[in-house]
Design an enzyme around this catalytic site. Structure first.
Site, PDB file in Angstrom:
ATOM      1  N   SER A 193       8.591 -12.131  -1.175  1.00 22.55           N
ATOM      2  CA  SER A 193       7.390 -11.443  -0.708  1.00 22.55           C
ATOM      3  C   SER A 193       7.637  -9.942  -0.584  1.00 22.55           C
ATOM      4  O   SER A 193       6.842  -9.125  -1.052  1.00 22.55           O
ATOM      5  CB  SER A 193       6.963 -12.034   0.628  1.00 22.55           C
ATOM      6  OG  SER A 193       5.938 -11.274   1.174  1.00 22.55           O
ATOM      7  N   LEU A 194       8.765  -9.572   0.037  1.00 27.99           N
ATOM      8  CA  LEU A 194       9.090  -8.148   0.119  1.00 27.99           C
ATOM      9  C   LEU A 194       9.308  -7.580  -1.281  1.00 27.99           C
ATOM     10  O   LEU A 194       9.082  -6.400  -1.531  1.00 27.99           O
ATOM     11  CB  LEU A 194      10.330  -7.923   0.998  1.00 27.99           C
ATOM     12  CG  LEU A 194      10.126  -8.120   2.504  1.00 27.99           C
ATOM     13  CD1 LEU A 194      11.421  -7.831   3.266  1.00 27.99           C
ATOM     14  CD2 LEU A 194       9.016  -7.223   3.040  1.00 27.99           C
ATOM     15  N   GLN A 212       1.376 -21.327   2.627  1.00 34.92           N
ATOM     16  CA  GLN A 212       2.759 -21.687   2.964  1.00 34.92           C
ATOM     17  C   GLN A 212       2.914 -21.895   4.469  1.00 34.92           C
ATOM     18  O   GLN A 212       2.557 -21.026   5.258  1.00 34.92           O
ATOM     19  CB  GLN A 212       3.714 -20.578   2.517  1.00 34.92           C
ATOM     20  CG  GLN A 212       5.169 -20.878   2.864  1.00 34.92           C
ATOM     21  CD  GLN A 212       6.129 -19.996   2.094  1.00 34.92           C
ATOM     22  OE1 GLN A 212       6.337 -18.835   2.442  1.00 34.92           O
ATOM     23  NE2 GLN A 212       6.683 -20.518   1.016  1.00 34.92           N
ATOM     24  N   HIS A 263       5.734 -22.056   7.019  1.00 31.92           N
ATOM     25  CA  HIS A 263       7.158 -21.750   7.136  1.00 31.92           C
ATOM     26  C   HIS A 263       7.808 -22.824   7.998  1.00 31.92           C
ATOM     27  O   HIS A 263       7.284 -23.157   9.059  1.00 31.92           O
ATOM     28  CB  HIS A 263       7.346 -20.362   7.762  1.00 31.92           C
ATOM     29  CG  HIS A 263       8.740 -19.822   7.618  1.00 31.92           C
ATOM     30  ND1 HIS A 263       9.811 -20.364   8.289  1.00 31.92           N
ATOM     31  CD2 HIS A 263       9.238 -18.815   6.860  1.00 31.92           C
ATOM     32  CE1 HIS A 263      10.910 -19.684   7.950  1.00 31.92           C
ATOM     33  NE2 HIS A 263      10.589 -18.745   7.088  1.00 31.92           N
ATOM     34  N   ARG A 309      10.698 -23.848   0.818  1.00 30.59           N
ATOM     35  CA  ARG A 309      10.027 -23.937   2.120  1.00 30.59           C
ATOM     36  C   ARG A 309       9.066 -25.118   2.210  1.00 30.59           C
ATOM     37  O   ARG A 309       8.965 -25.763   3.249  1.00 30.59           O
ATOM     38  CB  ARG A 309       9.269 -22.641   2.399  1.00 30.59           C
ATOM     39  CG  ARG A 309      10.193 -21.521   2.734  1.00 30.59           C
ATOM     40  CD  ARG A 309       9.461 -20.237   2.993  1.00 30.59           C
ATOM     41  NE  ARG A 309      10.433 -19.224   3.382  1.00 30.59           N
ATOM     42  CZ  ARG A 309      10.137 -17.943   3.544  1.00 30.59           C
ATOM     43  NH1 ARG A 309       8.902 -17.523   3.369  1.00 30.59           N
ATOM     44  NH2 ARG A 309      11.066 -17.092   3.902  1.00 30.59           N
ATOM     45  N   HIS A 366       2.091 -19.396   7.451  1.00 26.93           N
ATOM     46  CA  HIS A 366       2.899 -18.196   7.273  1.00 26.93           C
ATOM     47  C   HIS A 366       2.386 -17.267   6.179  1.00 26.93           C
ATOM     48  O   HIS A 366       2.387 -16.055   6.353  1.00 26.93           O
ATOM     49  CB  HIS A 366       4.328 -18.643   6.948  1.00 26.93           C
ATOM     50  CG  HIS A 366       5.312 -17.524   6.768  1.00 26.93           C
ATOM     51  ND1 HIS A 366       5.529 -16.584   7.757  1.00 26.93           N
ATOM     52  CD2 HIS A 366       6.144 -17.202   5.751  1.00 26.93           C
ATOM     53  CE1 HIS A 366       6.454 -15.726   7.329  1.00 26.93           C
ATOM     54  NE2 HIS A 366       6.829 -16.068   6.111  1.00 26.93           N
ATOM     55  N   LEU A 382       7.943 -16.410  13.899  1.00 27.19           N
ATOM     56  CA  LEU A 382       8.886 -16.674  12.810  1.00 27.19           C
ATOM     57  C   LEU A 382      10.359 -16.627  13.249  1.00 27.19           C
ATOM     58  O   LEU A 382      10.784 -15.721  13.944  1.00 27.19           O
ATOM     59  CB  LEU A 382       8.662 -15.632  11.712  1.00 27.19           C
ATOM     60  CG  LEU A 382       9.510 -15.775  10.459  1.00 27.19           C
ATOM     61  CD1 LEU A 382       9.165 -17.059   9.731  1.00 27.19           C
ATOM     62  CD2 LEU A 382       9.296 -14.573   9.543  1.00 27.19           C
ATOM     63  N   GLY A 422       0.826  -1.203   0.000  1.00 27.93           N
ATOM     64  CA  GLY A 422       0.000   0.000   0.000  1.00 27.93           C
ATOM     65  C   GLY A 422       0.864   1.259   0.000  1.00 27.93           C
ATOM     66  O   GLY A 422       0.581   2.217  -0.726  1.00 27.93           O
ATOM     67  N   GLU A 453      14.412 -17.639   7.602  1.00 28.76           N
ATOM     68  CA  GLU A 453      15.181 -18.534   6.754  1.00 28.76           C
ATOM     69  C   GLU A 453      16.629 -18.039   6.633  1.00 28.76           C
ATOM     70  O   GLU A 453      17.546 -18.805   6.341  1.00 28.76           O
ATOM     71  CB  GLU A 453      14.513 -18.525   5.365  1.00 28.76           C
ATOM     72  CG  GLU A 453      15.003 -19.537   4.398  1.00 28.76           C
ATOM     73  CD  GLU A 453      14.053 -19.615   3.185  1.00 28.76           C
ATOM     74  OE1 GLU A 453      12.840 -19.785   3.406  1.00 28.76           O
ATOM     75  OE2 GLU A 453      14.523 -19.487   2.053  1.00 28.76           O
ATOM     76  N   PHE A 455      19.430 -17.652   0.404  1.00 30.17           N
ATOM     77  CA  PHE A 455      18.103 -18.004   0.894  1.00 30.17           C
ATOM     78  C   PHE A 455      17.670 -19.274   0.180  1.00 30.17           C
ATOM     79  O   PHE A 455      18.305 -19.684  -0.807  1.00 30.17           O
ATOM     80  CB  PHE A 455      17.133 -16.851   0.588  1.00 30.17           C
ATOM     81  CG  PHE A 455      16.526 -16.220   1.801  1.00 30.17           C
ATOM     82  CD1 PHE A 455      17.307 -15.741   2.830  1.00 30.17           C
ATOM     83  CD2 PHE A 455      15.139 -16.088   1.908  1.00 30.17           C
ATOM     84  CE1 PHE A 455      16.733 -15.146   3.942  1.00 30.17           C
ATOM     85  CE2 PHE A 455      14.556 -15.489   3.017  1.00 30.17           C
ATOM     86  CZ  PHE A 455      15.350 -15.016   4.036  1.00 30.17           C
ATOM     87  N   ARG A 513       5.888 -19.977  -2.443  1.00 29.35           N
ATOM     88  CA  ARG A 513       6.678 -18.757  -2.562  1.00 29.35           C
ATOM     89  C   ARG A 513       8.102 -18.975  -2.078  1.00 29.35           C
ATOM     90  O   ARG A 513       8.310 -19.645  -1.064  1.00 29.35           O
ATOM     91  CB  ARG A 513       6.038 -17.636  -1.737  1.00 29.35           C
ATOM     92  CG  ARG A 513       6.848 -16.358  -1.723  1.00 29.35           C
ATOM     93  CD  ARG A 513       6.132 -15.231  -1.029  1.00 29.35           C
ATOM     94  NE  ARG A 513       5.994 -15.391   0.400  1.00 29.35           N
ATOM     95  CZ  ARG A 513       6.987 -15.210   1.284  1.00 29.35           C
ATOM     96  NH1 ARG A 513       8.198 -14.888   0.874  1.00 29.35           N
ATOM     97  NH2 ARG A 513       6.757 -15.362   2.574  1.00 29.35           N
ATOM     98  N   GLU A 536       0.383  -9.436  -0.533  1.00 29.10           N
ATOM     99  CA  GLU A 536      -0.044 -10.793  -0.167  1.00 29.10           C
ATOM    100  C   GLU A 536      -1.510 -11.043  -0.467  1.00 29.10           C
ATOM    101  O   GLU A 536      -1.903 -12.173  -0.768  1.00 29.10           O
ATOM    102  CB  GLU A 536       0.243 -11.066   1.316  1.00 29.10           C
ATOM    103  CG  GLU A 536       0.022 -12.534   1.683  1.00 29.10           C
ATOM    104  CD  GLU A 536       0.444 -12.891   3.096  1.00 29.10           C
ATOM    105  OE1 GLU A 536       1.172 -12.106   3.728  1.00 29.10           O
ATOM    106  OE2 GLU A 536       0.052 -13.983   3.562  1.00 29.10           O
TER     107      GLU A 536
END
Lengths: 587, 237
Positions: free
Chosen positions: A403-404, A240, A242, A286, A353, A252, A19, A255, A119, A398, A387
């Site tokens: 995601s970021l 997902q 995690h 994942r 997650h 969390l 947003g 990773e 990652f 994913r 998301e």
């Protein structure tokens, strides 16, 4: 009661990274933009993202966007749309540099460039050696990004409605979206925000599960709004888990721990990921790692008195690495477990997650749905990003760090498309009072007085049912039972009452509105899962253990009216390069 | 070791629609694990009484929603164990700002002071096509500054902020000011320092250090304020 009415060019619902990236683009283009968020923007769940954001900067190891694209397509188990994935991976470096310019305090290499870590699911040269593609600000990358984006929005003078809860979209007879009804949490007053373009950026719905890594606010509000507006949700069976949530709590553990060299061991002290993923080991995707942990525990090789978790070892990394690269993780372990990972391994178990599925959009962020013979017709005036959206760049699973990336890439893309739309459609469409009335009636439902069930009671039953019937491993029997149970819970909703009718900061009313969204999303998830008779990505069917590309390489679409399923093809054709045809997925 | 006990919570209640003045209401939780986090206890209490108002979100101390005054100390409820507290626990809203309802305060004054320090990077134009370089040593200067979660625990624990919330920027905003002054990429250092050179904005800090004691992220606003003062002197030379 009179309804407050406000007019904006653009309405953005949700003030997480997606947003705020969109609002920044719009504000800088001098659009009149309103951002509505049920929490103060820096409380949004982006703040909790830890490990980093993927971009093929090649600061540490050789890299290019095409390898990133391959890894993302493979990670998605070939359910991702390759045009959108190409677009995302190509533009990633530019947008990460832009974040740096906004002030994100990325960790640095000795040569002054942005630090990147390894990652899961990352490779060089289309599946060969491990890559290091995740740009990180220690283990607080989401916090660093969200604050920088909010700060740049302050500079750009974006108009914020903090602590306003959006309840329903307003549509006209032709299906165009004209804005939304929002409620001021502080005063209880409802307001109609009329907007020429509306962007949903409301995040995920991890709260449909009992054990999850999500903030309490992640209740799928935008997903519920879309379903109620008659628009379907896509690929919602793909949830997902995690691999490394703190055992028993679900919080969390990034990773990035494994990216920095940490690894998992079972009750026998064995590095079991070597058996499941001989090459990538602990840095497999994942979905693969979560299933492996689940099986180790199920087969009696768990750790602890009840053998119900595995251990994540970091104690060989040394205090320096942990203090420098994983300080937030260390703090969480000290706070929630009373252990210091510099000395003691961390008990972990998979935790719900991320929603790979969501509001169907194209790569420009336009919400699309089937209309007659067209599978992807844009809904005029409506956009989604982050998301809550399903572009789909994540497909069935994913990759960490994507995601970021998704939120900044598609937050920006959607804003650009909104600007275009407003150039081409200069006039505001007339308001549809019938739609406003319908939304207000739904809101007033919670003013009813009576005796019945409580919001908390129903929510607990819902979360338990989702955990029991729609977890890491699934069968037809379990899922059918899940559809039945969630259906019963949905039927109980009209019998839920609240006992607080005050206007001022009435959290009981907000939680009731959230519950309605949770129920819609849970139903959608379990119905979609029961329909997909194959295993792909995070959707693992014991009774259908293989991926079935002939029959199932297609996107699910769930419509809430009649709990109806529909399907549409995967976009396998990228923008400029050759497509990656489905192959067996091994790590 | 898990030890279960009965706990009593004396909680500040105020609903402006029905209450002339605030009251303290007692709640009991029976046989709870004393290692439970206070937020989980509040959620359990809210099941008994859904009218109880407090903010909450991440549950792990990163979003900054659930600052409150517990046994006289400003804390985040989600990272506070019951075993750290007295029984009964005394819970009040963060002090020094208007109460909207129950434990929910109006943080607008706090946010206003945050915005007043121009809390955004002002970099050199034109922007390069890649990242600006920053050495690890330059980046290290931001550690202890950028991690602020804007929970408000520090500023609402500061007597100088209670006294002059409109004129003294308070520890949280000054920590942000320092975060940008120390950033090697920021071009507005002199302007920032000049703007802070005022009898109130910065200099009402009397190094009482309440902010340091309460910060749930173990940050040190007092040190940041000291650093700003040093930079100000350097700036004038």
């Amino acid at each position: 009661m009179s309804l407050i009415r406000r007019r904006f060019d653009a309405l953005i619902i949700g003030a997480g990274g997606g947003g705020l990236r969109a609002s920044l683009q719009l504000s800088r283009a001098e659009a009149n933009v309103a951002v509505v968020s049920k929490v103060f923007p820096t409380r949004s769940h982006t703040v909790a993202a830890q490990g980093g954001v993927n971009a093929a900067l090649a600061n540490v190891l050789p890299d290019n966007w095409h390898w990133h694209m391959f890894d993302t397509v493979k990670g998605s188990d070939y359910l991702g749309d390759q045009d959108a994935i190409e677009y995302m991976c190509r533009v990633a470096p530019k947008l990460v540099y832009e974040l740096e310019h906004y002030g994100v305090p990325f960790s640095r290499l000795d040569n002054g460039k942005i630090y990147q870590r390894a990652f899961g699911g990352q490779s060089q040269n289309f599946g060969e050696k491990q890559a290091a593609r995740t740009c990180a600000a220690a283990d607080r990358t989401g916090h660093a990004m969200l604050h920088a984006l909010y700060q740049q929005n302050i500079r750009a003078k974006t108009h914020f409605f903090d602590e306003y809860f959006a309840t329903d979209l307003i549509k006209n007879e032709e299906g165009a979206v004209l804005g939304a009804i929002v409620v001021s949490i502080q005063t209880g007053e409802a307001m109609l925000i009329e907007a020429r373009t509306t962007l949903l950026a409301t995040g995920g719905a991890g709260q449909i599960y009992r054990t999850n890594s999500n903030a309490l606010i992640n209740t799928g509000d935008g997903l519920g709004m879309v379903l109620r507006a008659g628009i379907p949700l896509q690929d919602m069976e793909f949830i997902q888990f995690h691999p490394t949530g703190i055992a028993g709590i679900g919080m969390l553990i990034t990773e990035g721990c494994r990216g920095e060299g940490g690894y998992l061991v079972n009750g026998d002290g064995e590095r079991f990921m070597e058996r499941y993923a001989p090459n990538a080991k602990d840095l497999a995707s994942r979905d693969v790692v979560s299933r492996s942990i689940y099986l180790e525990v199920k087969e009696g090789r768990g750790c602890g008195p009840n053998k119900d978790y595995v251990l994540l070892k970091l104690d060989h990394l040394g205090a320096d690495t942990i203090m420098k690269r994983l300080p937030g993780i260390r703090q969480s372990c000290l706070t929630f477990l009373g252990i210091d990972p510099i000395e003691t391994p961390i008990p972990v178990y998979p935790t719900a997650h991320y929603c790979m599925g969501g509001i169907p959009t194209n790569r420009k962020g336009e919400v699309v749905m089937p209309v007659k013979d067209t599978p992807e017709e844009p809904v005029p005036g409506l956009y989604a990003a982050g998301e809550c959206a399903c572009v789909s760049v994540h497909g069935g699973n994913r990759l960490g760090g994507n995601s970021l990336l998704d939120i900044i890439v598609f937050g920006r893309a959607a804003a650009n498309e909104m600007i275009e739309h407003m150039k081409e459609n200069r006039y505001r469409l007339p308001m549809n009072e019938a739609s406003v009335e319908k939304a207000m009636d739904r809101l007033h439902r919670w003013d009813r007085k009576g005796e019945g069930e409580t919001v908390d009671g129903l929510k607990e039953d819902l979360k338990k049912a989702m955990e029991d019937y729609c977890g890491v491993y699934r069968t037809q029997e379990l899922l059918d039972k899940g559809v039945e149970e969630i259906g019963k819970i949905r039927d109980r909703l009209p019998n839920v009452y609240i006992n607080d009718f005050s206007r001022t900061f009435n959290t009981a009313r907000i939680e009731a509105l959230e519950l309605e969204n949770l129920v819609e999303v849970a139903m959608c998830t379990v119905v979609s899962a029961a329909a997909r008779q194959e295993s792909r990505g995070a959707h693992s069917r014991v009774d259908f253990p293989k991926r079935e590309d002939q029959q199932w390489m297609k996107h699910s679409l769930y419509f809430s009216e009649g709990d109806r399923m529909d399907y549409k093809p995967v976009r396998t054709k990228p923008l400029t390069v050759d497509s990656f045809p489905p192959k067996e997925r091994v790590y | 070791m898990m030890s279960t006990t009965d706990w009593t919570f004396n909680i500040y209640r105020f609903n402006p629609e029905t209450d002339q003045k605030p009251t303290i209401k007692s709640y009991e939780l029976q046989g709870v694990d004393s290692e439970m986090m206070l937020l989980d206890a509040l959620l359990a209490i809210k099941k008994q009484d859904p009218t109880l108002g407090f903010r909450k979100s991440c549950r792990e101390g990163v979003c900054g929603s659930d600052g409150m005054n517990v046994d006289g100390v400003n804390r985040l409820s989600c990272v506070t164990r019951l075993s750290e507290l007295n029984n009964p626990v005394e819970i009040r809203p963060l002090p020094g700002l208007p109460v909207i309802r129950d434990l929910i305060i109006d943080m607008e004054q706090f946010y206003k002071q945050y915005r007043a320090v121009k809390p955004y990077l002002i970099g050199a134009e034109p922007e390069p096509e890649v990242e600006r370089l920053q050495t690890p040593a330059q980046r290290d200067l931001l550690d202890g500054l950028y991690e602020c979660i804007l929970c408000g625990c520090c500023s609402t624990a500061c007597p100088s902020f209670w006294w002059n919330p409109d004129k003294f920027l308070g520890p949280a905003a000054l920590l942000q000011a320092s975060r940008f002054i120390e950033d090697s990429r920021d071009e507005a250092t002199h302007v920032r320092l000049d703007q802070l050179d005022d009898a109130y904005k910065l200099f009402r800090c009397h190094t009482i250090m309440s902010c340091v004691q309460v910060c749930p992220k173990q940050l040190n606003p007092t040190r940041a304020i000291g650093r700003i003062k040093e930079r100000m002197v350097q700036n004038k030379l």
